[in-house]
Design a protein around this motif. Structure first.
Motif, short mmCIF file in Angstrom:
data_model
loop_
_atom_site.label_atom_id
_atom_site.label_comp_id
_atom_site.label_asym_id
_atom_site.label_seq_id
_atom_site.Cartn_x
_atom_site.Cartn_y
_atom_site.Cartn_z
N LEU A 185 0.83 -1.20 0.00
CA LEU A 185 0.00 0.00 0.00
C LEU A 185 0.87 1.25 0.00
N GLY A 186 1.91 1.25 0.84
CA GLY A 186 2.79 2.41 0.90
C GLY A 186 3.52 2.67 -0.40
N VAL A 187 3.96 1.60 -1.06
CA VAL A 187 4.66 1.76 -2.33
C VAL A 187 3.74 2.36 -3.39
N SER A 188 2.46 1.97 -3.37
CA SER A 188 1.51 2.53 -4.33
C SER A 188 1.40 4.04 -4.19
N PHE A 189 1.46 4.54 -2.94
CA PHE A 189 1.42 5.98 -2.73
C PHE A 189 2.75 6.63 -3.06
N ALA A 190 3.85 5.96 -2.68
CA ALA A 190 5.16 6.60 -2.77
C ALA A 190 5.80 6.51 -4.14
N TYR A 191 5.44 5.48 -4.93
CA TYR A 191 6.12 5.26 -6.21
C TYR A 191 6.13 6.50 -7.12
N PRO A 192 4.98 7.18 -7.30
CA PRO A 192 5.00 8.35 -8.19
C PRO A 192 5.91 9.47 -7.69
N VAL A 193 6.09 9.53 -6.39
CA VAL A 193 6.84 10.65 -5.81
C VAL A 193 8.32 10.32 -5.66
N LEU A 194 8.63 9.06 -5.31
CA LEU A 194 10.01 8.70 -4.97
C LEU A 194 10.76 7.99 -6.09
N VAL A 195 10.05 7.18 -6.90
CA VAL A 195 10.74 6.34 -7.88
C VAL A 195 10.69 6.93 -9.29
N GLU A 196 9.51 7.32 -9.75
CA GLU A 196 9.40 7.82 -11.12
C GLU A 196 10.36 8.99 -11.42
N PRO A 197 10.55 9.94 -10.49
CA PRO A 197 11.48 11.03 -10.79
C PRO A 197 12.93 10.60 -10.94
N ARG A 198 13.27 9.37 -10.55
CA ARG A 198 14.64 8.88 -10.71
C ARG A 198 14.97 8.60 -12.18
N PHE A 199 13.93 8.47 -13.01
CA PHE A 199 14.15 8.08 -14.40
C PHE A 199 13.69 9.15 -15.39
N ASN A 200 12.74 9.96 -15.00
CA ASN A 200 12.25 11.00 -15.91
C ASN A 200 12.04 12.30 -15.17
N GLU A 201 12.09 13.38 -15.92
CA GLU A 201 11.72 14.68 -15.38
C GLU A 201 10.29 14.97 -15.81
N PHE A 202 9.51 15.48 -14.87
CA PHE A 202 8.10 15.75 -15.12
C PHE A 202 7.85 17.25 -14.94
N THR A 203 7.19 17.83 -15.92
CA THR A 203 6.81 19.23 -15.84
C THR A 203 5.30 19.36 -16.06
N SER A 204 4.68 20.25 -15.33
CA SER A 204 3.25 20.48 -15.53
C SER A 204 3.00 20.98 -16.94
N MET A 205 2.00 20.41 -17.58
CA MET A 205 1.67 20.87 -18.93
C MET A 205 1.25 22.33 -18.89
N ALA A 206 1.78 23.09 -19.82
CA ALA A 206 1.48 24.52 -19.86
C ALA A 206 -0.01 24.74 -20.10
N ALA A 207 -0.52 25.79 -19.51
CA ALA A 207 -1.92 26.14 -19.69
C ALA A 207 -2.19 26.36 -21.17
N GLY A 208 -3.32 25.86 -21.63
CA GLY A 208 -3.66 25.99 -23.03
C GLY A 208 -4.83 25.08 -23.38
N PRO A 209 -5.27 25.11 -24.62
CA PRO A 209 -6.44 24.33 -25.03
C PRO A 209 -6.30 22.83 -24.79
N GLN A 210 -5.10 22.28 -25.04
CA GLN A 210 -4.95 20.83 -24.90
C GLN A 210 -5.04 20.40 -23.44
N ARG A 211 -4.37 21.14 -22.56
CA ARG A 211 -4.46 20.81 -21.14
C ARG A 211 -5.89 20.98 -20.65
#
Length: 414
Positions: A185-211
């Motif tokens: 259960l803890g890994v399900s919560f923590a994975y997006p915050v602790l593991v995914e950033p180790r491999f990719n950089e994530f940026t919020s999609m810029a405001a616009g029609p597609q978002r």
């Protein structure tokens, strides 16, 4: 408690947890969504596209299969033979809580080094076909991060089990089973915050029609999404993808930059609708529940197989071998459930967008771009396929459209 009670308790617990696991899988997995025609790749893929996929698999599979076999056989041989205990003894470290992490890391490094040549050859094939764009330095860095994360996770599991077994020789499995379920259960919560950033950089999609369109689609679907993030996947791959990660306060929609750049807007919308389907149906929670029950059952099984011997740190290699063997045996069941879940997300996407024609075109384009397997062998399908094949997904869209008076003609003129 008396010895008879202590002997019977893990058997009773194992039966109860196994029964709960079976009930959850049987009752919550969407086994049937729609009557499907037999998938036929030749309806929608040209012979050149089919030949390219076959040639890619012909070149890739010998190396990827070699890596898979080595990653299984090496730890199994070490763990189920005297070699594992000898490797523990060779450290000559008096403190078991120092020796265990060293052994886990060393075994992981050994397996990684042994599979390095075949992994590198497989990587070269993906480069030759234009799927991989990462530098060799980044590729090696990713392998090192994977080794470190796996070693950390397995060390925590091994040390936790050994420590509990040392403290409670008979009943260690009970708190360990609870801890295993909580850990999932803890890994399900923590994975997006602790593991995914180790491999990719994530940026919020810029405001616009597609978002705005993505967020509006989520609102129409009744799915609360915290943010839409763009992953810099292009530094590693040319494949197109998106996914929903986390749940509750950590849920976010993640879109590959390659998808936004190279797919038509209508197809991107269908991909997003598919991912929203996972959130709408609670698939992350569903998977977490199955994982938690599976972890608890695995601990009880370890008790039945090892008993009080779990307290012996010299059996660490055996413990790792049993974890790897159990994961391999559970793989076909996990993939079976996953394929059904993915099919439901496809069905959700069709209902949300009412666009079977673009769905078929999207699946064709994704398959060609990602060189996805169109007709994998039966054993590979059961062992490794976590998603339906593209012809299976297209068959669903075609059946869905036909039921609603919107038949989708074949993409290839026959």
């Amino acid at each position: 408690m008396s010895d008879p009670v202590a002997r019977r308790a893990p058997w009773i617990a194992g039966v109860l947890v196994a029964a709960a696991l079976v009930v959850v899988i049987v009752m919550t997995t969407p086994w049937h969504l729609i009557d499907l025609p037999k998938p036929d790749a030749t309806l929608d893929f040209t012979q050149a596209e089919i030949d390219r996929q076959n040639q890619f698999r012909h070149e890739l599979l010998p190396w990827s299969t070699t890596s898979w076999i080595l990653s299984l056989l090496v730890p199994l041989y070490i763990g189920f033979s005297p070699v594992g205990r000898r490797l523990y003894d060779v450290h000559r470290l008096r403190r078991w809580y120092v020796a265990v992490p060293v052994l886990v890391a060393a075994l992981g490094l050994l397996a990684s080094l042994l599979t390095l040549p075949s992994d590198a050859l497989a990587e070269q094939v993906t480069r030759d076909y234009g799927l991989s764009t990462e530098s060799w330095g980044l590729w090696l860095r990713d392998r090192a991060v994977n080794w470190a994360l796996a070693s950390l996770a397995l060390t925590a599991i091994a040390m936790g089990l050994i420590a509990l077994a040392k403290k409670w020789r008979t009943w260690w499995w009970a708190p360990a089973a609870i801890a295993g379920a909580v850990l999932v259960l803890g890994v399900s919560f923590a994975y997006p915050v602790l593991v995914e950033p180790r491999f990719n950089e994530f940026t919020s999609m810029a405001a616009g029609p597609q978002r705005d369109e993505f967020m509006q689609l989520a609102r129409e679907d009744g799915v609360p999404v915290k943010d839409v993030l763009v992953a810099d996947a292009s530094k590693r791959t040319t494949t197109l993808n998106a996914y929903v990660s986390g749940f509750g306060s950590t849920r976010r929609l993640v879109v590959y930059d390659t998808l936004l750049k190279d797919a038509p807007p209508a197809q991107v919308r269908l991909v997003i609708a598919h991912e929203l389907g996972h959130a709408a149906e609670g698939d992350v929670l569903h998977g977490t529940l199955i994982g938690a029950l599976g972890a608890a059952f695995a601990v009880v099984l370890l008790k039945l197989l090892l008993g009080a011997r779990m307290a012996d740190p010299r059996r660490t290699a055996l413990l790792l071998a049993m974890i790897i063997a159990g994961s391999a045996l559970a793989g076909p069941v996990q993939n079976l459930v996953s394929r059904r879940i993915e099919a439901r997300a496809d069905y959700h996407s069709l209902r949300l967008t009412n666009d079977p024609r673009d769905f078929v075109e999207m699946q064709h384009q994704l398959s060609v771009r990602n060189i996805s397997g169109l007709e994998p062998s039966r054993w590979r399908y059961w062992m490794f396929a976590s998603h339906p094949t593209s012809p299976e997904r297209i068959a669903m869209a075609r059946a869905w459209g036909a039921e609603r008076g919107d038949p989708v003609p074949p993409l290839v003129n026959r």
